[in-house]
Design a protein around this motif. Structure first.
Motif, short mmCIF file in Angstrom:
data_model
loop_
_atom_site.label_atom_id
_atom_site.label_comp_id
_atom_site.label_asym_id
_atom_site.label_seq_id
_atom_site.Cartn_x
_atom_site.Cartn_y
_atom_site.Cartn_z
N ASN A 275 0.70 -1.18 0.22
CA ASN A 275 0.04 0.54 0.48
C ASN A 275 0.65 1.30 -0.20
OD1 ASN A 275 -1.62 2.05 0.85
ND2 ASN A 275 -2.50 1.74 2.78
N PRO A 276 1.15 1.94 -0.88
CA PRO A 276 2.76 2.62 -1.28
C PRO A 276 1.61 4.28 -0.96
CG PRO A 276 1.13 2.58 -3.04
CD PRO A 276 0.84 0.82 -2.42
N HIS A 277 0.14 4.31 -0.62
CA HIS A 277 0.02 5.39 0.12
C HIS A 277 0.11 5.32 1.93
CE1 HIS A 277 -2.57 7.31 -2.89
NE2 HIS A 277 -2.43 6.32 -3.28
N SER A 278 0.59 4.22 1.84
CA SER A 278 0.75 4.32 3.60
C SER A 278 2.48 4.83 4.08
CB SER A 278 0.49 2.74 3.87
OG SER A 278 0.90 2.38 5.32
N VAL A 279 2.31 5.67 5.13
CA VAL A 279 3.52 6.00 5.76
C VAL A 279 3.86 4.70 6.15
CG1 VAL A 279 5.08 7.71 7.17
CG2 VAL A 279 3.07 7.99 6.20
N MET A 280 3.66 3.51 6.98
CA MET A 280 4.18 2.63 7.35
C MET A 280 4.04 1.80 6.88
SD MET A 280 4.80 1.82 10.68
CE MET A 280 3.55 1.82 11.95
N PHE A 281 3.79 1.65 4.83
CA PHE A 281 4.99 0.55 4.69
C PHE A 281 6.02 1.21 3.66
CE2 PHE A 281 5.34 -0.15 -0.26
CZ PHE A 281 5.19 -1.03 -0.58
N GLU A 282 6.60 2.41 3.86
CA GLU A 282 7.49 3.37 3.76
C GLU A 282 8.78 2.74 5.11
OE1 GLU A 282 7.79 7.47 3.82
OE2 GLU A 282 9.77 7.32 3.56
N LEU B 237 4.20 9.58 10.19
CA LEU B 237 3.48 9.08 10.28
C LEU B 237 2.62 9.85 11.35
CD1 LEU B 237 5.40 6.08 12.07
CD2 LEU B 237 4.02 6.04 10.88
N ILE C 267 -0.80 12.71 9.76
CA ILE C 267 -1.76 12.43 8.93
C ILE C 267 -2.99 12.61 10.59
CG2 ILE C 267 -2.45 9.36 10.20
CD1 ILE C 267 -3.13 9.42 6.91
#
Lengths: 394, 254
Positions: A119-126, A184, A187
């Protein structure tokens, strides 16, 4: 002699006590679940395992990329002797962050999910990708030190060939990762208290990471001289202190301007719980070290420089805890105090980090030897003089 | 077209049939103890709050651009085009970012389980996708909870505000909070009374992070070239310096 032995044993007792408590807490965490082993709740889902272990752990590892960039990208060669201890700290720091994550994740055995479920929209993914990739980069940057010790010439040559791309990759990943821990909280404009919520959070986290990288290097050098009787030269550290003063000043001005433009400056006058912790962070952990470091007499004394570095580290730890805990308590409507199990696990992880650092400095060529260099290191130094190529872990 | 729920607090009689229907649909226990609980939790996805003789439901708002779906690193939360925001337990690794980030504090955790999952109302996704209405709307005896097309429900809510302005706070909660939600609320008491925040931003929260995240590819490319360039220059410089030093030394030897 006897006195030293006793002190040594005392530390061992403390260490094993922390380890025992931590292991017991570990058993509780994995057999009873998060509810029984933490003070986390629906209203306060992130505690010190995220706020301290992860946010501060990553932050304290920032020396690795700061010095790698300074020495290998900008060719500031005089900082070379302190590269190895900082890379070691960074590597250990990231390993321990991964350990802490295993405690905090409700379904820790799915920690690999971000690799295949994207989910490239998620900072947690990054964040997840940066942790994985940068831990790998740090392992490769640290590996030459181990290979040197084991005299493995071939893998050493391979790593040497890719050292510069590796350094560049490490710096980019760190930039992304340090800043993304701030992102993080982007949002949550309605949840995080306005003294800390800012659209500039990623910038603040990144600049403070550079400051922490410098401060940690000074701090570690002092600790090493005390416990391992190996240290770095004071003029070199004073120069780091000078750069630290500039970085902290830039950070302080940005924080002030941000508060001013968002109209949040007046909050500093409100007699609230958040205000006191904000003042603790900014006055004791930021303005005081700046004032100290700009004084030559303090900057060029071992004790003064060490104290300024410690205050900086504590100041930024306070900052991360303020963002992740203090600033979130108002919206949650409660005060979060970690349960003993949470603290025991954190203490165990920190103690483990110190122990691993001690072991590494004992058995690996981490600090420059004062007398004759270790034989293996000397071979490499000679070869490097011929090839004029930097080694990644160097 | 996306579906929605319109809850009109002035019609609610606190019968709690919606709570019971919700529990049945989600296979959760429901008894007097649960009925008395005034908070949402992993075993109570919707709750009817009471303030004197005024009531208010709380349930997942099923946002149009959900924060939880945006922050979830593994895409366990997803907005369906029909309206419901659904949760896939099999993906979730339990980071709880959705709980921290949700502006309404909706997702709840099974804290007492060794291997917990996130719990929240999913607007009866299976029923809605099959063309039925949500369990809570179906069971509501007074029409306080109404299910339908979002556009039509908004028009109806506006009509009710227009017809009986004295009965209501002049606001449709969920119309544009965080970019709009699939649950719309009407109330005679200020929404803050029941813990609904009225200071929420009007644009979707995911924009706040995506503004930054969308720059990452540029940053990686630019940073890589920049750092590589700096290295190229400084490396050349030190090579030249080394060569010159060598030449000087050679000359001295001569």
């Amino acid at each position: 002699m006897k006195q030293r032995l006793m002190r040594f044993t005392l530390w061992k007792v403390v260490f094993f006590a922390i380890m025992a408590a931590g292991l017991y807490a570990t058993v509780l965490r994995f057999t009873r679940g998060l509810g029984a082993s933490t003070n986390l709740s629906d209203r306060f889902p992130w505690g010190i395992w995220i706020g301290f272990d992860v946010l501060c752990g990553v932050m304290l590892a920032a020396g690795g990329f700061t010095l790698m960039a300074a020495v290998h990208i900008f060719h500031i060669e005089r900082f070379k002797p302190i590269i190895r201890p900082t890379v070691l700290t960074a590597f250990l720091g990231y390993l321990l962050v991964c350990v802490a994550l295993m405690y905090d994740l409700g379904r820790y055995y799915r920690i690999w999910h971000p690799l295949v479920m994207r989910n490239p929209h998620s900072v947690m993914f990054e964040v997840a990708w940066c942790v994985m990739l940068y831990t790998t980069v740090l392992a490769l940057e640290f590996a030459p030190i181990v290979f040197e010790r084991l005299r493995l010439e071939k893998p050493l040559r391979i790593l040497r060939a890719v050292s510069i791309p590796l350094v560049i990759l490490g710096v980019i990943l760190s930039t992304l990762h340090q800043s993304s821990l701030g992102s993080l909280y982007l949002i949550m404009p309605n949840k995080l208290y306005p003294l800390w919520y800012s659209p500039l959070l990623p910038v603040f986290f990144f600049i403070s990471a550079i400051g922490i990288g410098l401060a940690m290097t000074i701090f570690e050098s002092y600790m090493s001289s005390k416990y391992f009787h190996r240290q770095l030269e004071l003029p070199l550290l004073s120069e780091l202190g000078r750069i630290l003063a500039v970085v902290l000043s830039v950070y302080a001005v940005l924080r002030f301007e941000d508060l001013y433009h968002r109209g949040a400056l007046k909050l500093v006058l409100q007699p609230r719980y958040e205000t006191y912790l904000f003042l603790l962070e900014v006055v004791v952990g930021l303005l005081l070290p700046i004032a100290m470091l700009f004084r030559r007499r303090i900057r060029e004394s071992t004790g003064g420089l060490y104290l300024a570095a410690v205050l900086t580290v504590l100041g930024f730890i306070t900052n991360r805890l303020n963002v992740s805990i203090t600033g979130m308590e108002g919206a949650a409507g409660l005060h979060y105090i970690p349960k003993w199990t949470e603290m025991a696990v954190t203490a165990m992880i920190i103690a483990g980090g110190f122990a691993l650092f001690g072991l590494a400095t004992k058995y690996l060529p981490i600090f420059p030897e004062k007398g004759e260099p270790a034989e293996a290191a000397a071979v490499v130094v000679r070869r490097r003089a011929v090839e004029q190529q930097p080694v990644a872990g160097d | 077209m996306s579906k929605a729920i319109l809850y009109d607090a002035t019609l609610c009689i606190d019968c709690k049939l919606c709570e019971q229907a919700c529990a049945e649909r989600n296979h959760l226990p429901y008894n007097d103890t649960v009925a008395a609980e005034q908070v949402q939790s992993a075993h109570k996805y919707t709750v009817v709050l009471a303030k004197g003789d005024k009531f208010m439901r709380r349930l997942c708002m099923n946002c149009d651009d959900p924060t939880c779906a945006s922050v979830c690193p593994v895409g366990a939360m997803r907005k369906t085009k029909e309206g419901p925001v659904i949760y896939e337990e099999a993906r979730c690794m339990g980071c709880r970012y959705c709980m921290v980030a949700c502006p309404f504090g909706v997702p709840k955790y099974q804290w007492n389980k060794v291997l917990p999952a996130v719990c929240k109302c999913d607007m009866c996704a299976d029923r809605v996708l099959a063309g039925k209405m949500t369990a809570c709307a179906e069971v509501c005896p007074t029409g306080a909870t109404k299910f339908g097309e979002r556009d039509e429900l908004i028009a109806e809510a506006k009509q009710r505000l227009h017809d009986n302005p004295g009965n209501y706070v002049n606001h449709i909660y969920g119309l544009d909070e965080v970019g709009g939600t699939s649950v719309l609320l009407l109330s005679s008491l200020p929404f803050e009374t029941f813990g609904y925040r009225t200071d929420l931003v009007r644009e979707p929260l995911p924009l706040f992070t995506f503004r930054v995240l969308s720059r990452i590819p540029d940053l990686v490319g630019l940073g890589g070239v920049l750092l590589g360039g700096v290295w190229w220059i400084t490396n050349r410089r030190s090579k030249v310096a080394a060569a010159e030093g060598k030449t000087n030394a050679d000359e001295k030897e001569k």
